[in-house]
Write a protein that holds these residues in place. Structure first.
Motif, short mmCIF file in Angstrom:
data_model
loop_
_atom_site.label_atom_id
_atom_site.label_comp_id
_atom_site.label_asym_id
_atom_site.label_seq_id
_atom_site.Cartn_x
_atom_site.Cartn_y
_atom_site.Cartn_z
N ALA A 144 20.32 -2.10 34.39
CA ALA A 144 18.93 -2.15 33.93
C ALA A 144 18.73 -3.29 32.95
CB ALA A 144 18.54 -0.82 33.30
N LEU A 155 18.42 5.75 34.37
CA LEU A 155 18.55 4.38 33.86
C LEU A 155 19.40 4.29 32.60
CD1 LEU A 155 14.87 3.14 34.28
CD2 LEU A 155 16.86 2.21 35.48
N SER A 202 18.23 3.72 38.83
CA SER A 202 18.14 5.09 38.33
C SER A 202 18.81 6.07 39.28
CB SER A 202 16.67 5.48 38.13
OG SER A 202 16.56 6.80 37.66
N ALA A 236 14.30 -0.82 39.83
CA ALA A 236 14.59 0.13 38.75
C ALA A 236 14.92 1.51 39.31
CB ALA A 236 13.41 0.21 37.79
#
Length: 456
Positions: free
Chosen positions: A353, A343, A397, A393
């Motif tokens: 993000a 991230l 990532s 997320a």
């Protein structure tokens, strides 16, 4: 907790306090990963906690680990309370209830994190097995009461233990009975620090849900998936929480320093002596007006030590420290590092993000923080479940780790370490929920099987 520093350089100006943080800036090509994790020791034959003294106590375990690794002892009033690597910058410390913490050396990628973890666990088991000591990979000891858990003989812990009941009802639980995993990440500038701090603070409830692994207390389910995280909500409101100040316009090193100056101190270390100044102001120490130590002035080590005694969900030192997750098994420890590195270390991923979290209000972030320990992935945030946010997320990532393209000897990149988290999101079940199902099923409503099933 961090090893206390000893730098007697005087601090006389506020600008010097700010500079202490800015010195941590690094160019992106020098960014590293520092992983810390705690493990709760117990005697295998009795499922009881391990005291400091005794032929099979924590002191003996530290001595054996030192012989296994060649690491040097760290002493406090003649007691060995940790070990420091003579080569790579890593360290072992003992937490207040005897939890073993590995503070890993800065390494360039998650592959090295996993290699370091495996080497550490191998050395630890070589030292612990002859003593009949095992280690839980849960975020909270599932069985022992506060009174049954020994307090380690470390000076700062005695001071904290006396102060905690004055500022919250669960500080002793935090100290004695919890275990976490943390990852430390670098920043290149003040603006980079602020962007990373805001993104990681906003996503801490997601991490709390993904890594939830502390559903038992005092021998039974406690009503939470991450009781460890809930405990932090009633530990000390002055030095914990979601740190909403980070989202204020113009926030930077100066804003963090101003907040830190307002947090009451625990101790001042002079030589080998820890002076209890709990509740005192660092501003008074800078001016030589501390009631407990009149005429003493602040030093660099005082500031560094004070910075290590605040516990927001993300802590700024000369790096950023992610603090919202329960410890888990080795795959989950590596996943923690991979999640945040993906991230935060690729610029495109960091922008994505920020786009994910920037619309959340302070109230929404705080509500998710308050709810995630109990509901986990089912927590609601800005009209979505944390499970749905976690999926987004994790996709960001994964893309960030792919862009980094750090490969191991077989050509695999760091995305391999995200698989345990992706499996949790697909299943919609955390490790805590799996353990609760075990408790209701094959464990026959007993936590005793955890001492076999939930160990390193």
């Amino acid at each position: 907790m961090a090893r206390d520093t000893s730098d007697t350089t005087p601090l006389t100006k506020r600008a010097e306090l700010i500079e202490w943080f800015s010195v941590g800036e690094k160019p992106p090509e020098q960014f590293a990963i520092g992983t810390e994790h705690e493990a709760i020791p117990f005697y295998r034959e009795t499922h009881t906690p391990v005291p400091y003294e005794g032929e099979r106590g924590i002191r003996k375990l530290l001595e054996r680990f030192g012989r296994e690794t060649g690491w040097e002892p760290i002493l406090d009033a003649g007691n060995i309370i940790g070990l420091a690597s003579t080569r790579g910058g890593g360290a072992i410390s003992i937490e207040p209830g005897g939890q073993f913490e590995l503070s890993g050396a800065p390494v360039p990628d998650v592959h090295k994190t996993m290699s370091e973890l495996r080497a550490h666990l191998y050395a630890l088991m070589c030292a612990a097995d002859p003593l009949g000591i095992g280690f839980l990979d849960l975020g909270m000891s599932p069985k022992w009461t506060r009174e049954e858990t020994p307090l380690m003989p470390k000076s700062r812990y005695r001071i904290m233990h006396g102060y905690m009941p004055k500022v919250g009802s669960l500080g002793h639980d935090m100290m004695l009975r919890t275990a976490t995993v943390q990852v430390n990440v670098d920043f290149s500038s003040e603006a980079d620090m602020v962007r990373k701090l805001r993104v990681s603070l906003a996503l801490q409830p997601v991490a709390t849900a993904l890594f939830a692994n502390s559903p038992f207390t005092d021998g039974r389910p406690n009503g939470f998936l991450s009781r460890r995280s809930e405990i932090w909500r009633d530990t000390d409101r002055h030095r914990t929480g979601m740190f909403p100040q980070a989202f204020e316009q113009g926030f930077g090193y100066e804003g963090y320093v101003d907040w830190l100056l307002d947090v009451p101190m625990y101790f001042v270390k002079r030589g080998e002596t820890y002076h209890d100044v709990s509740g005192a102001s660092f501003r008074d120490l800078m001016q030589g007006r501390l009631d407990q130590l009149p005429g003493e002035f602040a030093t660099v080590s005082d500031w560094a030590n004070h910075a290590s005694t605040v516990f927001p969900e993300v802590r700024l030192k000369r790096f950023l420290e992610m603090r919202g997750s329960d410890v888990g098994n080795p795959a989950m420890i590596a996943a923690q590092s991979a999640f945040w590195v993906g991230l935060l270390y690729d610029p495109t991923a960091l922008d994505a993000a920020w786009d994910l979290v920037k619309g959340w209000s302070a109230e929404e972030r705080e509500c998710a923080r308050a709810t995630a320990p109990r509901l986990g992935l089912a927590t609601s945030l800005a009209g979505k479940s944390l499970g749905a946010v976690a999926a987004e997320a994790l996709a960001i990532s994964r893309a960030g780790l792919q862009a980094r393209a750090r490969r191991d000897g077989t050509g695999r990149d760091e995305t391999m370490y995200l698989r345990p988290l992706e499996a949790i999101v697909v299943a919609g079940r955390t490790h805590a929920e799996d353990r609760l199902a075990d408790y209701d099923g094959s464990w026959q409503k007993s936590v005793e099987p955890a001492f076999d099933a939930c160990t390193f």
